[in-house]
Design a protein around this motif. Structure first.
Motif, PDB file in Angstrom:
ATOM      1  N   GLU A 118       0.827  -1.208   0.000  1.00 22.46           N
ATOM      2  CA  GLU A 118       0.000   0.000   0.000  1.00 22.46           C
ATOM      3  C   GLU A 118       0.859   1.255   0.000  1.00 22.46           C
ATOM      4  OE1 GLU A 118      -3.358  -0.208   2.645  1.00 22.46           O
ATOM      5  OE2 GLU A 118      -4.035  -2.078   1.715  1.00 22.46           O
ATOM      6  N   ASP A 119       2.098   1.117  -0.461  1.00 13.26           N
ATOM      7  CA  ASP A 119       3.011   2.223  -0.743  1.00 13.26           C
ATOM      8  C   ASP A 119       3.578   2.889   0.503  1.00 13.26           C
ATOM      9  OD1 ASP A 119       4.385   3.503  -2.832  1.00 13.26           O
ATOM     10  OD2 ASP A 119       3.106   5.273  -2.684  1.00 13.26           O
ATOM     11  N   ASN A 120       3.550   2.205   1.643  1.00 17.33           N
ATOM     12  CA  ASN A 120       4.242   2.709   2.831  1.00 17.33           C
ATOM     13  C   ASN A 120       5.727   2.384   2.729  1.00 17.33           C
ATOM     14  OD1 ASN A 120       1.843   3.497   4.578  1.00 17.33           O
ATOM     15  ND2 ASN A 120       1.386   1.337   4.185  1.00 17.33           N
ATOM     16  N   GLY A 121       6.563   3.324   3.103  1.00 16.29           N
ATOM     17  CA  GLY A 121       7.993   3.078   3.092  1.00 16.29           C
ATOM     18  C   GLY A 121       8.413   2.106   4.174  1.00 16.29           C
ATOM     19  N   VAL A 122       9.369   1.246   3.833  1.00 11.48           N
ATOM     20  CA  VAL A 122       9.904   0.252   4.767  1.00 11.48           C
ATOM     21  C   VAL A 122      11.424   0.274   4.678  1.00 11.48           C
ATOM     22  CG1 VAL A 122      10.033  -2.210   5.366  1.00 11.48           C
ATOM     23  CG2 VAL A 122       7.867  -1.223   4.531  1.00 11.48           C
ATOM     24  N   GLU A 123      12.068   0.310   5.828  1.00 11.89           N
ATOM     25  CA  GLU A 123      13.522   0.177   5.915  1.00 11.89           C
ATOM     26  C   GLU A 123      13.835  -1.044   6.770  1.00 11.89           C
ATOM     27  OE1 GLU A 123      17.395   2.422   7.959  1.00 11.89           O
ATOM     28  OE2 GLU A 123      15.610   3.602   7.460  1.00 11.89           O
ATOM     29  N   ILE A 124      14.835  -1.805   6.356  1.00  9.02           N
ATOM     30  CA  ILE A 124      15.388  -2.888   7.174  1.00  9.02           C
ATOM     31  C   ILE A 124      16.873  -2.597   7.316  1.00  9.02           C
ATOM     32  CG2 ILE A 124      15.680  -5.371   7.457  1.00  9.02           C
ATOM     33  CD1 ILE A 124      13.387  -5.768   5.445  1.00  9.02           C
ATOM     34  N   TYR A 125      17.376  -2.551   8.549  1.00 13.13           N
ATOM     35  CA  TYR A 125      18.764  -2.138   8.743  1.00 13.13           C
ATOM     36  C   TYR A 125      19.401  -2.848   9.931  1.00 13.13           C
ATOM     37  CZ  TYR A 125      17.614   0.985  12.754  1.00 13.13           C
ATOM     38  OH  TYR A 125      17.236   1.499  13.978  1.00 13.13           O
ATOM     39  N   TRP A 126      20.711  -2.780   9.967  1.00 11.26           N
ATOM     40  CA  TRP A 126      21.434  -3.205  11.169  1.00 11.26           C
ATOM     41  C   TRP A 126      22.404  -2.091  11.540  1.00 11.26           C
ATOM     42  CZ3 TRP A 126      26.617  -4.908  12.393  1.00 11.26           C
ATOM     43  CH2 TRP A 126      27.545  -4.708  11.363  1.00 11.26           C
ATOM     44  N   ASP A 127      22.686  -2.004  12.829  1.00 13.52           N
ATOM     45  CA  ASP A 127      23.596  -0.976  13.328  1.00 13.52           C
ATOM     46  C   ASP A 127      25.030  -1.475  13.308  1.00 13.52           C
ATOM     47  OD1 ASP A 127      21.844   1.090  13.861  1.00 13.52           O
ATOM     48  OD2 ASP A 127      21.455   0.450  15.923  1.00 13.52           O
ATOM     49  N   LYS A 128      25.928  -0.625  12.821  1.00  9.18           N
ATOM     50  CA  LYS A 128      27.351  -0.889  12.984  1.00  9.18           C
ATOM     51  C   LYS A 128      27.717  -0.728  14.472  1.00  9.18           C
ATOM     52  CE  LYS A 128      28.530   0.896   8.384  1.00  9.18           C
ATOM     53  NZ  LYS A 128      29.406   1.821   7.625  1.00  9.18           N
ATOM     54  N   PRO A 129      28.849  -1.271  14.904  1.00  9.95           N
ATOM     55  CA  PRO A 129      29.252  -1.083  16.301  1.00  9.95           C
ATOM     56  C   PRO A 129      29.316   0.405  16.661  1.00  9.95           C
ATOM     57  CG  PRO A 129      30.633  -2.733  15.242  1.00  9.95           C
ATOM     58  CD  PRO A 129      29.800  -2.121  14.157  1.00  9.95           C
ATOM     59  N   ARG A 130      28.883   0.740  17.869  1.00 14.33           N
ATOM     60  CA  ARG A 130      28.840   2.148  18.278  1.00 14.33           C
ATOM     61  C   ARG A 130      30.216   2.812  18.215  1.00 14.33           C
ATOM     62  NH1 ARG A 130      24.479   4.249  21.704  1.00 14.33           N
ATOM     63  NH2 ARG A 130      22.679   2.857  21.520  1.00 14.33           N
ATOM     64  N   THR A 131      31.262   2.030  18.384  1.00 14.56           N
ATOM     65  CA  THR A 131      32.602   2.609  18.327  1.00 14.56           C
ATOM     66  C   THR A 131      32.939   3.145  16.946  1.00 14.56           C
ATOM     67  OG1 THR A 131      33.488   0.388  17.921  1.00 14.56           O
ATOM     68  CG2 THR A 131      33.495   1.182  20.211  1.00 14.56           C
ATOM     69  N   GLU A 132      32.184   2.724  15.933  1.00 14.78           N
ATOM     70  CA  GLU A 132      32.421   3.179  14.566  1.00 14.78           C
ATOM     71  C   GLU A 132      31.555   4.370  14.180  1.00 14.78           C
ATOM     72  OE1 GLU A 132      32.078  -0.017  11.782  1.00 14.78           O
ATOM     73  OE2 GLU A 132      33.354  -1.382  12.959  1.00 14.78           O
ATOM     74  N   TRP A 133      30.595   4.758  15.028  1.00 16.96           N
ATOM     75  CA  TRP A 133      29.715   5.856  14.680  1.00 16.96           C
ATOM     76  C   TRP A 133      30.492   7.172  14.694  1.00 16.96           C
ATOM     77  CZ3 TRP A 133      24.714   4.893  18.074  1.00 16.96           C
ATOM     78  CH2 TRP A 133      24.149   3.661  17.699  1.00 16.96           C
ATOM     79  N   PRO A 134      30.491   7.920  13.598  1.00 20.67           N
ATOM     80  CA  PRO A 134      31.205   9.202  13.594  1.00 20.67           C
ATOM     81  C   PRO A 134      30.463  10.235  14.438  1.00 20.67           C
ATOM     82  CG  PRO A 134      30.024   8.906  11.537  1.00 20.67           C
ATOM     83  CD  PRO A 134      29.863   7.615  12.294  1.00 20.67           C
ATOM     84  N   ARG A 135      31.253  11.096  15.099  1.00 19.99           N
ATOM     85  CA  ARG A 135      30.660  12.101  15.985  1.00 19.99           C
ATOM     86  C   ARG A 135      31.148  13.493  15.624  1.00 19.99           C
ATOM     87  NH1 ARG A 135      27.895  10.078  20.368  1.00 19.99           N
ATOM     88  NH2 ARG A 135      28.024   7.796  20.564  1.00 19.99           N
ATOM     89  N   ASN A 136      30.272  14.454  15.892  1.00 18.53           N
ATOM     90  CA  ASN A 136      30.604  15.848  15.705  1.00 18.53           C
ATOM     91  C   ASN A 136      31.350  16.368  16.936  1.00 18.53           C
ATOM     92  OD1 ASN A 136      29.088  16.049  13.172  1.00 18.53           O
ATOM     93  ND2 ASN A 136      27.272  15.847  14.450  1.00 18.53           N
ATOM     94  N   ASP A 137      31.809  17.592  16.873  1.00 14.21           N
ATOM     95  CA  ASP A 137      32.567  18.170  17.979  1.00 14.21           C
ATOM     96  C   ASP A 137      31.758  18.226  19.269  1.00 14.21           C
ATOM     97  OD1 ASP A 137      34.713  18.487  16.309  1.00 14.21           O
ATOM     98  OD2 ASP A 137      34.301  20.603  15.882  1.00 14.21           O
ATOM     99  N   ASP A 138      30.422  18.338  19.167  1.00 16.96           N
ATOM    100  CA  ASP A 138      29.581  18.399  20.369  1.00 16.96           C
ATOM    101  C   ASP A 138      29.097  17.017  20.810  1.00 16.96           C
ATOM    102  OD1 ASP A 138      27.808  17.797  18.378  1.00 16.96           O
ATOM    103  OD2 ASP A 138      26.451  19.478  18.766  1.00 16.96           O
TER     104      ASP A 138
END
Length: 283
Positions: A118-138
């Motif tokens: 019925e045209d609803n968007g669907v995403e399926i995902y997995w998270d990379k390890p949190r140690t790999e998440w890039p962060r901003n200065d704040d």
């Protein structure tokens, strides 16, 4: 005002409910392609999820109109699987039984995209390890988009026909009519943290997650929801305890939002600035 954010750091997304016209086709898609388990089924309602948790409620309304082109609503429901192997299996099912419409590496996750019957968007995902998440200065988290190496994801597949028990709804993404209004409600009133801000999108989270909620104006949805249509009926934040629910209730009352108590359930509901129903329940 109450002290601290009323939505605590341990909050996560609970269930999402969709108004649908073709219940059987929708059940088959979320069972056979997304890989969910049918937990309960009546003539007009189906609840799907894992063996441990309900994730998706499908409510049949044969007269529900399609969403208008300029109306706010659902961008996608994002199902989070625990491993890249499970994501590879989801890719197998999509290629075998459905149509993949997109695939992205978001720096913090790897995601597959499609649209339901019925045209609803669907995403399926997995998270990379949190140690790999890039962060901003704040210390906020930087979400981006680059092409996903689908061959690598496919090679990791464990071939599973169903989503793992650890599958959850990682986030909900909405199309809104006003980013400032959405930011004021979800950020300033409820206390979600803006992790990534773009010119026409925001990604907000409880605690240190990359996002539990996305909002965007990419498709110029300029009007709020005026009547229930095919698509999102409601979604919920799952809170750790009744103290947290009461904190949200007080904050909403202090900011002149009309709160409804849920019949037969320990929780409350409120309409966001676009008229989308948001629920808050204990786990």
């Amino acid at each position: 005002m109450t002290d601290g954010p009323p939505v605590p750091d341990t909050t996560r997304i609970g269930r999402v409910a969709l108004d649908v016209t073709e219940l059987e086709a929708m059940v088959e898609f979320y069972r056979d392609v997304v890989g969910l388990t049918v937990r309960t089924r009546t003539g007009t309602t189906a609840t799907l999820g894992t063996v441990d948790a309900a994730l998706l409620v499908l409510e049949q309304n044969e007269d529900a109109p399609p969403r208008q082109r300029d109306e706010a609503g659902l961008f996608h429901t994002a199902f989070k699987v625990p491993t890249r192997e499970a994501l590879g299996a989801a890719l197998d099912r999509l290629r075998d039984r459905w149509t993949l419409t997109g695939a992205s590496d978001h720096y913090v996750s790897e995601a597959l995209y499609c649209r339901d019957p019925e045209d609803n968007g669907v995403e399926i995902y997995w998270d990379k390890p949190r140690t790999e998440w890039p962060r901003n200065d704040d210390e906020t988290i930087a979400i981006g988009t680059i092409p996903l190496e689908l061959d690598e994801v496919a090679a990791a597949s464990n071939g599973a026909a169903s989503a793992p028990p650890e599958t959850s709804i990682g986030h909900v993404h909405l199309e809104v009519s006003s980013l400032p209004a959405a930011r004021a409600f979800y950020g300033e009133t409820l206390g979600l943290r803006v992790q990534t801000a773009m010119e026409s999108a925001l990604f907000l989270a409880a605690g240190d997650y990359h996002h539990h909620l996305g909002v965007n104006t990419w498709n110029a949805r300029t009007q709020p929801v005026t009547t229930r249509h095919r698509g999102v009926a409601w979604f919920e934040f799952s809170l750790p305890d009744q103290v947290a629910v009461d904190s949200v209730r007080r904050r909403l009352a202090e900011t002149d939002h009309s709160v409804t108590e849920l019949d037969g359930e320990d929780g409350i509901a409120v309409a966001d600035p676009d008229g989308i129903t948001v629920r808050f329940r204990t786990r």
